[in-house]
Design a protein around this motif. Structure first.
Motif, PDB file in Angstrom:
ATOM      1  N   ASP A   1      19.081  24.769  17.035  1.00 41.56           N
ATOM      2  CA  ASP A   1      19.148  24.982  15.570  1.00 41.56           C
ATOM      3  C   ASP A   1      17.842  24.552  14.905  1.00 41.56           C
ATOM      4  N   ILE A   2      16.745  25.154  15.357  1.00 38.82           N
ATOM      5  CA  ILE A   2      15.416  24.759  14.896  1.00 38.82           C
ATOM      6  C   ILE A   2      15.253  25.043  13.404  1.00 38.82           C
ATOM      7  N   ASN A   3      14.752  24.042  12.683  1.00 38.89           N
ATOM      8  CA  ASN A   3      14.422  24.189  11.261  1.00 38.89           C
ATOM      9  C   ASN A   3      13.168  23.371  10.973  1.00 38.89           C
ATOM     10  N   GLU A   4      12.752  23.322   9.716  1.00 39.22           N
ATOM     11  CA  GLU A   4      11.522  22.614   9.378  1.00 39.22           C
ATOM     12  C   GLU A   4      11.601  21.132   9.705  1.00 39.22           C
ATOM     13  N   THR A   5      12.787  20.560   9.527  1.00 40.74           N
ATOM     14  CA  THR A   5      12.952  19.131   9.823  1.00 40.74           C
ATOM     15  C   THR A   5      12.721  18.853  11.302  1.00 40.74           C
ATOM     16  N   LYS A   6      13.286  19.682  12.174  1.00 42.94           N
ATOM     17  CA  LYS A   6      13.125  19.462  13.606  1.00 42.94           C
ATOM     18  C   LYS A   6      11.705  19.782  14.070  1.00 42.94           C
ATOM     19  N   ILE A   7      11.052  20.726  13.406  1.00 43.13           N
ATOM     20  CA  ILE A   7       9.645  20.997  13.735  1.00 43.13           C
ATOM     21  C   ILE A   7       8.805  19.771  13.406  1.00 43.13           C
ATOM     22  N   ARG A   8       9.117  19.137  12.281  1.00 40.94           N
ATOM     23  CA  ARG A   8       8.388  17.917  11.911  1.00 40.94           C
ATOM     24  C   ARG A   8       8.703  16.783  12.884  1.00 40.94           C
ATOM     25  N   HIS A   9       9.972  16.673  13.301  1.00 36.48           N
ATOM     26  CA  HIS A   9      10.346  15.647  14.272  1.00 36.48           C
ATOM     27  C   HIS A   9       9.575  15.808  15.577  1.00 36.48           C
ATOM     28  N   LEU A  10       9.438  17.045  16.033  1.00 38.41           N
ATOM     29  CA  LEU A  10       8.705  17.288  17.276  1.00 38.41           C
ATOM     30  C   LEU A  10       7.231  16.960  17.108  1.00 38.41           C
ATOM     31  N   ASP A  11       6.684  17.243  15.938  1.00 38.88           N
ATOM     32  CA  ASP A  11       5.284  16.939  15.671  1.00 38.88           C
ATOM     33  C   ASP A  11       5.052  15.430  15.708  1.00 38.88           C
ATOM     34  N   ILE A  12       5.992  14.672  15.170  1.00 37.30           N
ATOM     35  CA  ILE A  12       5.869  13.211  15.190  1.00 37.30           C
ATOM     36  C   ILE A  12       6.000  12.695  16.618  1.00 37.30           C
ATOM     37  N   LEU A  13       6.917  13.286  17.389  1.00 37.16           N
ATOM     38  CA  LEU A  13       7.059  12.892  18.803  1.00 37.16           C
ATOM     39  C   LEU A  13       5.731  13.010  19.531  1.00 37.16           C
ATOM     40  N   LEU A  14       5.014  14.099  19.299  1.00 38.90           N
ATOM     41  CA  LEU A  14       3.751  14.327  20.005  1.00 38.90           C
ATOM     42  C   LEU A  14       2.627  13.438  19.477  1.00 38.90           C
ATOM     43  N   MET A  15       2.833  12.816  18.331  1.00 39.26           N
ATOM     44  CA  MET A  15       1.873  11.821  17.856  1.00 39.26           C
ATOM     45  C   MET A  15       2.108  10.459  18.510  1.00 39.26           C
ATOM     46  N   THR A  16       3.321  10.234  19.003  1.00 42.86           N
ATOM     47  CA  THR A  16       3.695   8.901  19.491  1.00 42.86           C
ATOM     48  C   THR A  16       3.970   8.846  20.985  1.00 42.86           C
ATOM     49  N   GLN A  17       3.932   9.997  21.681  1.00 45.19           N
ATOM     50  CA  GLN A  17       4.266  10.037  23.110  1.00 45.19           C
ATOM     51  C   GLN A  17       3.006  10.270  23.929  1.00 45.19           C
TER      52      GLN A  17
ATOM     53  N   VAL B   1       0.833  -1.202   0.000  1.00 50.84           N
ATOM     54  CA  VAL B   1       0.000   0.000   0.000  1.00 50.84           C
ATOM     55  C   VAL B   1       0.869   1.254   0.000  1.00 50.84           C
ATOM     56  N   ILE B   2       1.906   1.295   0.867  1.00 54.13           N
ATOM     57  CA  ILE B   2       2.758   2.477   0.949  1.00 54.13           C
ATOM     58  C   ILE B   2       4.076   2.101   1.622  1.00 54.13           C
ATOM     59  N   ASP B   3       5.158   2.788   1.214  1.00 55.91           N
ATOM     60  CA  ASP B   3       6.470   2.630   1.850  1.00 55.91           C
ATOM     61  C   ASP B   3       6.652   3.699   2.933  1.00 55.91           C
ATOM     62  N   PHE B   4       7.556   3.428   3.870  1.00 57.69           N
ATOM     63  CA  PHE B   4       7.861   4.436   4.899  1.00 57.69           C
ATOM     64  C   PHE B   4       9.250   4.163   5.459  1.00 57.69           C
ATOM     65  N   GLU B   5       9.789   5.154   6.168  1.00 55.27           N
ATOM     66  CA  GLU B   5      11.053   4.998   6.892  1.00 55.27           C
ATOM     67  C   GLU B   5      11.081   5.968   8.070  1.00 55.27           C
ATOM     68  N   SER B   6      11.855   5.599   9.077  1.00 52.43           N
ATOM     69  CA  SER B   6      11.956   6.441  10.261  1.00 52.43           C
ATOM     70  C   SER B   6      12.786   7.684   9.959  1.00 52.43           C
ATOM     71  N   GLU B   7      12.536   8.733  10.737  1.00 54.60           N
ATOM     72  CA  GLU B   7      13.246   9.997  10.539  1.00 54.60           C
ATOM     73  C   GLU B   7      14.190  10.334  11.680  1.00 54.60           C
ATOM     74  N   HIS B   8      13.714  10.164  12.914  1.00 50.51           N
ATOM     75  CA  HIS B   8      14.535  10.527  14.079  1.00 50.51           C
ATOM     76  C   HIS B   8      14.169   9.644  15.256  1.00 50.51           C
ATOM     77  N   ALA B   9      15.183   9.086  15.930  1.00 47.45           N
ATOM     78  CA  ALA B   9      14.998   8.274  17.147  1.00 47.45           C
ATOM     79  C   ALA B   9      13.966   7.177  16.943  1.00 47.45           C
TER      80      ALA B   9
END
Length: 903
Positions: free
Chosen positions: A515-531, A300-308
């Protein structure tokens, strides 16, 4: 309160963008319940700024505590007492401090004495009020303490895992060398393996020519026994054993992958995001790739982890379909995991947080739409409702945007309520306005000489660029000797705004704030989906089930209790006297009330103060009982940050330990310290044991005779055990005498002075002492041993040492109407020593290899936002790292790292 809510809702209604909300009783009830929780159950948070990320035996841990209210992060005035504890790998409190809070701040220190072993430790901080809401709210940090002063053995362990049926087999490969890397070959090693404090196996082995030893064991109960340790003792020579312990974080290398639909559920026909988290057996995130297949095994779809180990993908599930994730790990192994069940109908709340100005909200439902049905969206931060919207769902989906300016910086909880006012979807997002304090740190130049004086200047501004007054702590460390990953730091920003509001372990919490950037903003958003979210559960709030308040906020120290007659009835109007037997001087008295209660409020005393409480009834008779009111000690639960445990402690911080050893050797060379440090890891065979908890002024064991606890087992009264056991000691009518003093006074025989845990008591008290409470009795008869006690020792001395550390008892009753009490008093923080190299009295020949070059927990910026401190560099060359943390009166935290070089 009801009136306030009626006023609040119309204000919210006029400003929301979802449309006009008409007041209804159900919505007002929900908001009233949230408001009740916020106002009646205020939360506190604690942050500790520590001078270094790891330590060695012989070091000092310096820290500054910031206690804030959770609602606005302003320095708390609710509690005025803080508890800070040092906890070892056995989840045992090794040191405990009680600190007075002044405007929400306090400072303290732990001296890492030679009674500690190398290993992983925790530092825990909390107020008594915080205990009402569970230990997960406490500040709790894991770090390592190494040892190179008296223990010159380096170890390294690695694990191999295999599984047969339900049993998990572990092979531990351990290597032993000296500090120079020379193998400890052909050495005998005894070992034992414990899992969750249960012994699994024990045995002996011999290291090979490379200093290697292999230990194998099997966990036959992996669903019960999860982790533990291997304890080894290597025989270095005929008289020396060295103990080394190795954490076993897991008995398997089995990874776990969990999936989290964005707002709670996968709903048939609704496209939504799915977060995932891959965690290894050691509790750390793992890099993975994979794909999702349906029931027919079609991709259906591929995926991969981004951080931690975390990542996300989008999926539109079909009704009556099951989905499977095919995961590939870095080692090439593959496993499959089922996705959560697809709900036939429901709601999905999707939030896009990438826009810097607005939250983009999308609500979808598969539920049949009624003509007048309305959904409600509630947005809150730390229990404060900032946004409420109620609107008709005229179609299967609804999209809008909410200005982020409505919300403060921090975790925002968005909850969607169904037309029946039941919470059906929830999402956490992080709002970051970057409205932290701006701390500019500067020095006159960027490079300095060794031992040169440095003036460090602070210029503090708030988020609007205006000067800010605040409270700060400053640590200056030699970064060459103390390297550390900044992303893994526990900072005042990452802790107060993120970690303290989420359940479980967060890997590299500062990653999201550097060193906040778009990538780290996305990482934090994913953290709050999984924590997990820990603030409260809706099912409890909506059913009016609130926390049970067992403890009240501590604003002062007091000693209180109740006086009862021997028949159990309260003593009314009885006199109670409080006097100190050691430490600060106290002599107070009061009368009991109609319930027999008494209080000595608003006391201030140090942790060395010991008390005696005496009570008499209204007829001045002493046949009464005293019951003291005591707050039970806080239990220590399993380490939630176990993933941070380091299995190779000394090797992981080897450069730091080598520097510590060089500093210690130089101090010994110049006579600054003696050869007195001998840790538990190093045991000299046949060394005589020292008495526990001795209060003998001559020193533990320096007595004419010693009676041990094992000699008291068959005695009903303590005097029975003393009579006839020690030559020259007799007991007459319950009083103990030395035969040497029977005729030394014209008044008759002089009784022996009884001292119990350092407290002088009357001779008859000995009859009230329970033999089972006694650890040892030191008998002092000769003039050489009694001279130090002066006239009190004229008849001899009995030093009774109780087992007070074994029951965690802080008081004892030795006679009716009298209690000795040793409550925890305030610890007075030591002052950090910073040498002044302009002083000619300083010994310039002594090497200055300090790793913490400067520590100051009490820096205050003035009304112009300015402050400065001065100190001298050490002898280390390289980069010096300055860490400044603090908070202002408006609850805005700040952190700044600054570096300069030393040549």
């Amino acid at each position: 309160m009801k009136k306030r809510l009626l006023l609040l809702i119309p204000v919210l209604i006029t400003t929301i963008i979802f449309g006009f909300i008409q007041e209804d009783e159900a919505l007002k009830k929900i908001l009233a319940q949230i408001e009740k929780y916020r106002s009646e159950y205020p939360q506190e948070k604690v942050h500790l700024h520590m001078d270094k990320p790891y330590y060695a035996i012989g070091d000092n841990i310096w820290f500054k505590a910031y206690v804030v209210n959770a609602e606005r992060n302003e320095l708390s005035v609710l509690s005025q007492i803080l508890y800070v504890e040092l906890i070892n790998e056995k989840d045992s409190v090794k040191q405990s401090l009680k600190l007075p809070l002044l405007f929400g701040t306090a400072s303290g220190d732990f001296a890492l004495a030679d009674s500690l072993k190398e290993g992983n430790y925790r530092i825990r901080a909390y107020t008594t009020w915080m205990r009402n809401f569970g230990e997960e709210y406490f500040f709790d940090k894991t770090f390592t303490i190494g040892n190179s002063i008296s223990n010159n053995i380096l170890t390294n362990v690695s694990y191999q895992f295999s599984k047969t049926g339900n049993s998990e087999k572990v092979i531990a490969d351990i290597n032993y060398t000296d500090m120079d890397g020379v193998p400890l070959a052909n050495k005998e090693v005894t070992y034992s393996v414990n899992l969750d404090f249960r012994n699994i196996t024990k045995g002996k082995g011999i290291t090979d020519a490379k200093g290697d030893l292999q230990i194998a064991f099997t966990n036959t109960q992996p669903f019960i026994l999860k982790s533990g340790k291997i304890s080894t003792s290597i025989k270095v020579d005929d008289k020396t054993l060295v103990s080394k312990n190795f954490p076993v974080k897991s008995t398997s290398n089995q990874a776990d992958v969990q999936f989290f639909p964005e707002s709670g559920d996968l709903v048939a026909g609704i496209r939504s995001r799915v977060g995932f988290k891959a965690v290894g057996a050691d509790g750390l995130g793992m890099k993975v790739t994979g794909y999702i297949s349906d029931e027919a095994n079609a991709k259906v779809i591929d995926f991969e982890s981004e951080h931690a180990g975390m990542g996300h993908f989008r999926l539109q599930p079909l009704a009556n379909e099951t989905y499977t994730a095919h995961i590939k790990f870095e080692d090439g192994s593959e496993r499959t995991f089922p996705l959560p069940r697809v709900a036939p109908k429901g709601y999905v709340l999707t939030v896009n947080n990438m826009d810097p100005d607005n939250l983009h909200v999308h609500i979808s439902t598969s539920v049949g739409i009624q003509p007048d049905s309305k959904f409600t969206l509630v947005a809150q931060t730390n229990g404060v409702v900032h946004f409420v919207a109620k609107n008709k769902l005229d179609a299967q989906s609804f999209s809008s945007k909410i200005p982020k300016s409505r919300f403060p910086t921090g975790i925002l909880q968005l909850t969607l309520f169904s037309p029946g006012n039941q919470p059906v979807a929830e999402r956490l997002v992080f709002i970051n306005h970057s409205d932290f304090m701006k701390i500019e740190v500067g020095t006159a130049k960027s490079s300095y000489e060794k031992r040169e004086k440095v003036k460090l200047m602070l210029d503090v501004k708030d988020s609007k660029g205006l000067p800010a007054s605040g409270s700060f702590s400053i640590a200056v460390i030699d970064e060459t000797k103390v390297p550390f990953n900044e992303s893994a730091e526990t900072t005042i920003i990452s802790n107060l705004l993120l970690s303290s509001d989420l359940k479980g372990f967060i890997e590299q919490p500062n990653h999201y704030f550097t060193d906040i950037n778009e990538t780290k903003i996305r990482h934090l958003d994913i953290l709050l989906m999984t924590q997990g979210w820990r603030r409260f559960e809706w099912k409890n709030i909506l059913s009016n089930s609130y926390p049970n308040l067992v403890y009240q906020p501590e604003t002062n120290m007091e000693i209180s209790g109740r006086v009862k007659a021997l028949n159990g009835k309260p003593v009314v109007g009885g006199r109670v006297t409080l006097l100190s037997s050691a430490g600060d001087v106290f002599l107070l008295d009061t009368l009991t009330d109609v319930n027999g209660d008494f209080r000595f409020p608003n006391l201030v005393f140090s942790d060395s103060t010991k008390f005696i409480v005496q009570a008499r009834n209204e007829r001045d008779r002493k046949n009464v009982e005293i019951e003291l009111n005591r707050i039970p000690a806080q239990l220590v639960t399993k380490n939630k940050n176990e993933a941070q445990v380091e299995i190779n402690v000394n090797r992981s911080i080897l450069p730091y330990l080598q520097n510590s050893k060089n500093q210690y050797d130089d101090w010994r060379l110049h006579g600054i310290v003696g050869r007195s440090i001998l840790l538990d890891e190093v045991k000299i065979v046949e060394k005589k044991p020292v008495l526990k908890h001795s209060s003998n002024l001559n020193g533990a064991g320096h007595a004419d005779a010693i009676i041990k606890s094992e000699d008291l087992r068959n005695c009903s009264f303590l005097t029975q055990c003393i009579q006839g056991r020690v030559a020259g000691i007799i007991v007459n009518n319950g009083i103990v005498y030395s035969t040497r003093s029977m005729n030394t006074s014209f008044r008759g025989p002089v009784p022996m002075q009884i001292i119990i845990d350092g407290m002088y008591v009357e001779p008859e008290f000995i009859s009230s002492v329970n033999p089972n409470d006694v650890e040892s009795i030191e008998v002092l008869k000769s003039g050489g041993n009694t001279a130090i006690y002066g006239m009190r020792g004229g008849g001899g001395v009995l030093v009774i040492n109780t087992k007070r550390a074994e029951g965690n008892k802080d008081y004892r009753t030795y006679a009716p109407g009298v209690i000795s009490y040793n409550p925890k008093g305030f610890y007075k923080a030591r002052e950090f020593y910073s040498p002044n190299y302009e002083d000619p009295k300083i010994n310039a020949k002594v090497a200055d290899l300090r790793t913490t070059v400067y520590w100051n927990p009490n820096v205050i910026s003035d009304n112009d936002g300015k402050s400065s401190v001065e100190f001298f560099n050490a002898d280390g060359a390289g980069n010096y790292k300055v860490i400044v943390e603090g908070i202002n009166l408006k609850g805005s935290p700040g952190r700044q790292v600054y570096r300069y070089s030393v040549r």
